[in-house]
Write a protein that holds these residues in place. Structure first.
Motif, PDB file in Angstrom:
ATOM      1  N   GLN A  29      10.271  -1.761   9.275  1.00 17.00           N
ATOM      2  CA  GLN A  29       9.225  -0.960   8.642  1.00 17.00           C
ATOM      3  C   GLN A  29       9.684  -0.359   7.313  1.00 17.00           C
ATOM      4  N   TYR A  30      10.766  -0.886   6.770  1.00 14.84           N
ATOM      5  CA  TYR A  30      11.378  -0.298   5.594  1.00 14.84           C
ATOM      6  C   TYR A  30      10.428  -0.175   4.405  1.00 14.84           C
ATOM      7  N   ASN A  31       9.570  -1.149   4.205  1.00 17.86           N
ATOM      8  CA  ASN A  31       8.660  -1.111   3.050  1.00 17.86           C
ATOM      9  C   ASN A  31       7.766   0.125   3.058  1.00 17.86           C
ATOM     10  N   SER A  32       7.513   0.701   4.216  1.00 20.01           N
ATOM     11  CA  SER A  32       6.699   1.916   4.313  1.00 20.01           C
ATOM     12  C   SER A  32       7.430   3.138   3.776  1.00 20.01           C
ATOM     13  N   PHE A  33       8.768   3.086   3.799  1.00 24.51           N
ATOM     14  CA  PHE A  33       9.569   4.262   3.458  1.00 24.51           C
ATOM     15  C   PHE A  33      10.403   4.088   2.193  1.00 24.51           C
ATOM     16  N   LYS A  34      10.345   2.929   1.557  1.00 27.11           N
ATOM     17  CA  LYS A  34      11.274   2.636   0.476  1.00 27.11           C
ATOM     18  C   LYS A  34      11.096   3.497  -0.773  1.00 27.11           C
ATOM     19  N   ASP A  35       9.944   4.133  -0.927  1.00 30.94           N
ATOM     20  CA  ASP A  35       9.690   4.912  -2.138  1.00 30.94           C
ATOM     21  C   ASP A  35       9.961   6.406  -1.989  1.00 30.94           C
ATOM     22  N   THR A  36      10.517   6.815  -0.849  1.00 28.32           N
ATOM     23  CA  THR A  36      10.831   8.231  -0.646  1.00 28.32           C
ATOM     24  C   THR A  36      12.289   8.376  -0.223  1.00 28.32           C
ATOM     25  N   ASN A  37      12.810   9.570  -0.390  1.00 24.88           N
ATOM     26  CA  ASN A  37      14.126   9.874   0.155  1.00 24.88           C
ATOM     27  C   ASN A  37      13.983   9.926   1.675  1.00 24.88           C
TER      28      ASN A  37
END
Length: 110
Positions: A29-37
């Motif tokens: 699910q990394y793409n969901s979180f890649k834009d945040t710390n």
């Protein structure tokens, strides 16, 4: 897995006490979180040790390339023996502090 967004940071808490499944879910699910710390809270899993923390290395490298911070919150760890590639702290508050310092360094061009 419990997800909480707080400003420019996402806190992901492992609720299943299985760090391997947790790493697999995060990776898929990394793409969901890649834009945040990211703050990964694995304090619930008492079986986590230094060896198991190394499973987060690839995820940490990928996140760092995106110019974002990834901090792991873990209990019962000898923090002096944690590999330098990983950022591991004992509390969520310290994780937020570390992310703030990383943000300042990135803003200054380090």
């Amino acid at each position: 897995m419990k997800v909480e967004h707080k400003g420019h940071t996402t806190i992901i808490k492992d609720t299943e006490s299985n760090y391997l499944q947790f790493v697999e879910k995060l990776t898929s699910q990394y793409n969901s979180f890649k834009d945040t710390n990211l703050i990964l809270d694995i304090t619930h899993d008492k079986s986590v040790d230094l060896t198991s923390l190394k499973n987060f290395t690839d995820l940490t490298k990928t996140h760092k390339k995106n110019k974002k911070s990834l901090v792991i919150v873990a209990a019962n760890i000898d923090f002096n023996k944690v590999p330098s590639k990983l950022q591991v702290v004992p509390s969520i508050l310290e994780a937020h502090d570390l992310i703030e310092m990383d943000e300042i360094e990135r803003d200054l061009g380090f």
